[in-house]
Write a protein that holds these residues in place. Structure first.
Motif, mmCIF file in Angstrom:
data_model
loop_
_atom_site.group_PDB
_atom_site.id
_atom_site.type_symbol
_atom_site.label_atom_id
_atom_site.label_comp_id
_atom_site.label_asym_id
_atom_site.label_seq_id
_atom_site.Cartn_x
_atom_site.Cartn_y
_atom_site.Cartn_z
ATOM 1 N N ILE A 187 28.023 29.980 21.614
ATOM 2 C CA ILE A 187 28.413 29.255 22.830
ATOM 3 C C ILE A 187 29.502 30.011 23.573
ATOM 4 O O ILE A 187 29.451 30.178 24.805
ATOM 5 N N LEU A 188 30.491 30.486 22.839
ATOM 6 C CA LEU A 188 31.613 31.209 23.453
ATOM 7 C C LEU A 188 31.116 32.474 24.164
ATOM 8 O O LEU A 188 31.566 32.791 25.272
ATOM 9 N N ALA A 189 30.170 33.194 23.543
ATOM 10 C CA ALA A 189 29.640 34.418 24.155
ATOM 11 C C ALA A 189 28.883 34.098 25.448
ATOM 12 O O ALA A 189 29.021 34.801 26.460
ATOM 13 N N LEU A 190 28.089 33.029 25.439
ATOM 14 C CA LEU A 190 27.347 32.649 26.645
ATOM 15 C C LEU A 190 28.303 32.210 27.747
ATOM 16 O O LEU A 190 28.152 32.615 28.909
ATOM 17 N N ALA A 191 29.299 31.400 27.404
ATOM 18 C CA ALA A 191 30.274 30.938 28.402
ATOM 19 C C ALA A 191 31.056 32.112 28.978
ATOM 20 O O ALA A 191 31.327 32.167 30.186
ATOM 21 N N THR A 192 31.411 33.072 28.121
ATOM 22 C CA THR A 192 32.153 34.245 28.586
ATOM 23 C C THR A 192 31.315 35.062 29.563
ATOM 24 O O THR A 192 31.809 35.527 30.596
ATOM 25 N N ARG A 193 30.047 35.224 29.260
ATOM 26 C CA ARG A 193 29.165 35.983 30.153
ATOM 27 C C ARG A 193 29.029 35.292 31.510
ATOM 28 O O ARG A 193 29.033 35.948 32.558
ATOM 29 N N LEU A 194 28.946 33.957 31.503
ATOM 30 C CA LEU A 194 28.867 33.223 32.764
ATOM 31 C C LEU A 194 30.156 33.402 33.568
ATOM 32 O O LEU A 194 30.118 33.592 34.785
ATOM 33 N N GLU A 195 31.289 33.320 32.891
ATOM 34 C CA GLU A 195 32.575 33.547 33.577
ATOM 35 C C GLU A 195 32.617 34.934 34.198
ATOM 36 O O GLU A 195 33.066 35.115 35.334
ATOM 37 N N GLU A 196 32.138 35.933 33.464
ATOM 38 C CA GLU A 196 32.131 37.296 33.987
ATOM 39 C C GLU A 196 31.195 37.446 35.179
ATOM 40 O O GLU A 196 31.350 38.373 35.985
ATOM 41 N N ASN A 197 30.229 36.528 35.301
ATOM 42 C CA ASN A 197 29.322 36.513 36.454
ATOM 43 C C ASN A 197 29.765 35.531 37.529
ATOM 44 O O ASN A 197 28.959 35.109 38.372
ATOM 45 N N GLY A 198 31.044 35.155 37.490
ATOM 46 C CA GLY A 198 31.625 34.380 38.583
ATOM 47 C C GLY A 198 31.521 32.883 38.466
ATOM 48 O O GLY A 198 31.893 32.162 39.403
ATOM 49 N N VAL A 199 31.025 32.355 37.338
ATOM 50 C CA VAL A 199 30.869 30.906 37.168
ATOM 51 C C VAL A 199 32.137 30.340 36.533
ATOM 52 O O VAL A 199 32.670 30.906 35.576
ATOM 53 N N ALA A 200 32.624 29.221 37.066
ATOM 54 C CA ALA A 200 33.794 28.547 36.495
ATOM 55 C C ALA A 200 33.328 27.625 35.381
ATOM 56 O O ALA A 200 32.677 26.605 35.634
ATOM 57 N N VAL A 201 33.637 27.968 34.132
ATOM 58 C CA VAL A 201 33.138 27.247 32.972
ATOM 59 C C VAL A 201 34.241 26.379 32.377
ATOM 60 O O VAL A 201 35.363 26.854 32.156
ATOM 61 N N THR A 202 33.924 25.111 32.123
ATOM 62 C CA THR A 202 34.813 24.237 31.350
ATOM 63 C C THR A 202 34.267 24.176 29.933
ATOM 64 O O THR A 202 33.132 23.735 29.706
ATOM 65 N N LEU A 203 35.080 24.635 28.979
ATOM 66 C CA LEU A 203 34.643 24.746 27.591
ATOM 67 C C LEU A 203 35.765 24.274 26.688
ATOM 68 O O LEU A 203 36.928 24.685 26.861
ATOM 69 N N ASP A 204 35.437 23.446 25.712
ATOM 70 C CA ASP A 204 36.478 22.907 24.842
ATOM 71 C C ASP A 204 37.237 24.009 24.111
ATOM 72 O O ASP A 204 38.445 23.891 23.882
ATOM 73 N N GLN A 205 36.550 25.113 23.772
ATOM 74 C CA GLN A 205 37.222 26.186 23.034
ATOM 75 C C GLN A 205 38.325 26.842 23.867
ATOM 76 O O GLN A 205 39.237 27.464 23.311
ATOM 77 N N TRP A 206 38.259 26.708 25.185
ATOM 78 C CA TRP A 206 39.298 27.243 26.058
ATOM 79 C C TRP A 206 40.249 26.152 26.565
ATOM 80 O O TRP A 206 41.444 26.362 26.664
ATOM 81 N N ASP A 207 39.661 25.027 26.919
ATOM 82 C CA ASP A 207 40.385 24.070 27.754
ATOM 83 C C ASP A 207 40.903 22.840 27.016
ATOM 84 O O ASP A 207 41.670 22.066 27.606
ATOM 85 N N LEU A 208 40.473 22.577 25.797
ATOM 86 C CA LEU A 208 40.967 21.436 25.044
ATOM 87 C C LEU A 208 42.019 21.919 24.045
ATOM 88 O O LEU A 208 41.722 22.638 23.098
ATOM 89 N N LYS A 209 43.253 21.527 24.298
ATOM 90 C CA LYS A 209 44.357 21.985 23.450
ATOM 91 C C LYS A 209 44.519 21.078 22.242
ATOM 92 O O LYS A 209 44.046 19.947 22.215
ATOM 93 N N ILE A 210 45.230 21.581 21.226
ATOM 94 C CA ILE A 210 45.509 20.788 20.032
ATOM 95 C C ILE A 210 46.255 19.530 20.444
ATOM 96 O O ILE A 210 47.241 19.584 21.187
ATOM 97 N N GLY A 211 45.774 18.400 19.977
ATOM 98 C CA GLY A 211 46.401 17.120 20.325
ATOM 99 C C GLY A 211 45.901 16.557 21.644
ATOM 100 O O GLY A 211 46.353 15.492 22.073
ATOM 101 N N GLY A 212 44.983 17.262 22.301
ATOM 102 C CA GLY A 212 44.468 16.788 23.584
ATOM 103 C C GLY A 212 43.584 15.569 23.417
ATOM 104 O O GLY A 212 43.066 15.288 22.332
ATOM 105 N N ASP A 213 43.411 14.825 24.512
ATOM 106 C CA ASP A 213 42.600 13.609 24.513
ATOM 107 C C ASP A 213 41.138 13.999 24.708
ATOM 108 O O ASP A 213 40.716 14.368 25.807
ATOM 109 N N LEU A 214 40.325 13.912 23.636
ATOM 110 C CA LEU A 214 38.936 14.358 23.686
ATOM 111 C C LEU A 214 38.095 13.558 24.684
ATOM 112 O O LEU A 214 37.407 14.154 25.519
ATOM 113 N N PRO A 215 38.117 12.216 24.651
ATOM 114 C CA PRO A 215 37.318 11.465 25.635
ATOM 115 C C PRO A 215 37.705 11.784 27.080
ATOM 116 O O PRO A 215 36.839 11.907 27.943
ATOM 117 N N GLN A 216 39.004 11.934 27.334
ATOM 118 C CA GLN A 216 39.437 12.250 28.696
ATOM 119 C C GLN A 216 38.948 13.628 29.109
ATOM 120 O O GLN A 216 38.514 13.840 30.256
#
Length: 315
Positions: A22-51
């Motif tokens: 998943i991370l490799a596919l998301a990274t490739r999309l980012e490199e092709n100009g797509v803005a990707v929201t991915l938990d591995q990047w954007d959800l921090k420790i202690g973050g609110d998962l449902p939100q």
């Protein structure tokens, strides 16, 4: 200008290997100009998962569902946890946007008969198994950017309804040789003489036929002379010129500027004045190169009078 597409990934944490995929596919999309929201990047420790899920799904232009077997099973069973919660949000958004293409299912590591969750079973999916990965990625990135890897061709006009557009008839003068002014007949000439050109008919009913040698027993007929508007090929069930009752039959078709005709085959030509001519190849004879002055093409022809489309009464 195309706005940057925003994408949210919905997937199940099947294994470390799958998370890396998943991370490799998301990274490739980012490199092709797509803005990707991915938990591995954007959800921090202690973050609110449902939100995180709700805001990510709501803000995204497109939602990519990564349909592995565990993902499909969890979504269909509506188990507690990430996939189940995402399903509730996605299903609600789909119901609000019926017919939209916002959700993109992609399939990987999946041997199920029904490869996507029930709530998106009507959606086309992309196959991201290894053998199809690159082709599917090209389709995905093109679709996200509003492009197409198979662009629609320009729509032309109906080839069977085209008619010459002339305000007055064009009169063509026939040369003294390599011509036959009769409305029907049989012609034998050497297709290597006069640059392969031979005229039949006369006045506004004249047709310039342009031939050139092809393979054994066949001849090229061209569709680019000034006097010719179109060339069409009757299907093989038409044996003789008299069989042609409608020169505008939709089954007659040719868009090329040259066709190869074998002995026994026919072509229907329309000149720029709207008259129709049918020709049939009777014989093609090629001798050795040293004696090519003895090469012969024999064809029979009929010109339908009064701009008739039928040849059955004029043979």
């Amino acid at each position: 200008m195309q706005m940057t597409p925003k994408v949210f990934f919905s997937y199940s944490h099947d294994s470390d290997e799958h998370k890396a995929w998943i991370l490799a596919l998301a990274t490739r999309l980012e490199e092709n100009g797509v803005a990707v929201t991915l938990d591995q990047w954007d959800l921090k420790i202690g973050g609110d998962l449902p939100q995180f899920m709700e805001s990510g799904l709501t803000d995204a232009d497109r939602v990519i569902l990564v349909c592995t077997e565990p993902y499909v099973e969890k979504a269909n069973l509506m188990k507690n946890g990430g996939v189940g919660y995402e399903k509730m949000i996605i299903t609600s958004q789909i119901m609000q946007n019926l017919g939209s293409n916002r959700v993109i299912p992609i399939v990987v590591n999946n041997s199920l008969i029904n490869k996507t969750p029930t709530f998106v079973s009507s959606k086309l999916y992309l196959n991201f198994e290894p053998s199809a990965y690159e082709d599917s990625y090209c389709e995905l990135i093109a679709d996200l950017w509003g492009e197409s890897v198979k662009p629609r061709p320009k729509r032309g006009s109906n080839p069977f309804a085209r008619q010459p557009k002339l305000t007055e008839a064009q009169i063509f003068e026939l040369p003294q040789s390599f011509s036959n002014p009769a409305l029907k007949g049989t012609v034998t000439f050497n297709p290597k003489h006069n640059n392969g050109r031979y005229w039949v008919g006369e006045g506004e009913m004249a047709f310039e036929l342009h031939w050139s040698p092809s393979g054994s027993g066949s001849i090229w007929l061209y569709n680019r002379q000034e006097s010719i508007h179109s060339v069409r090929i009757p299907p093989q069930q038409y044996i003789d010129i008299s069989d042609i009752d409608n020169a505008e039959d939709p089954s007659f078709y040719c868009e090329e500027d040259s066709i190869s005709l074998s002995v026994g085959e026919m072509a229907v030509l329309q000149n720029i004045n709207g008259y129709y001519l049918a020709v049939k190849i009777e014989n093609v004879l090629y001798r050795s190169r040293d004696t090519d002055d003895r090469d012969e093409l024999t064809f029979s022809y009929v010109i339908a009078p009064a701009k008739s489309t039928s040849f059955s009464k004029h043979v």
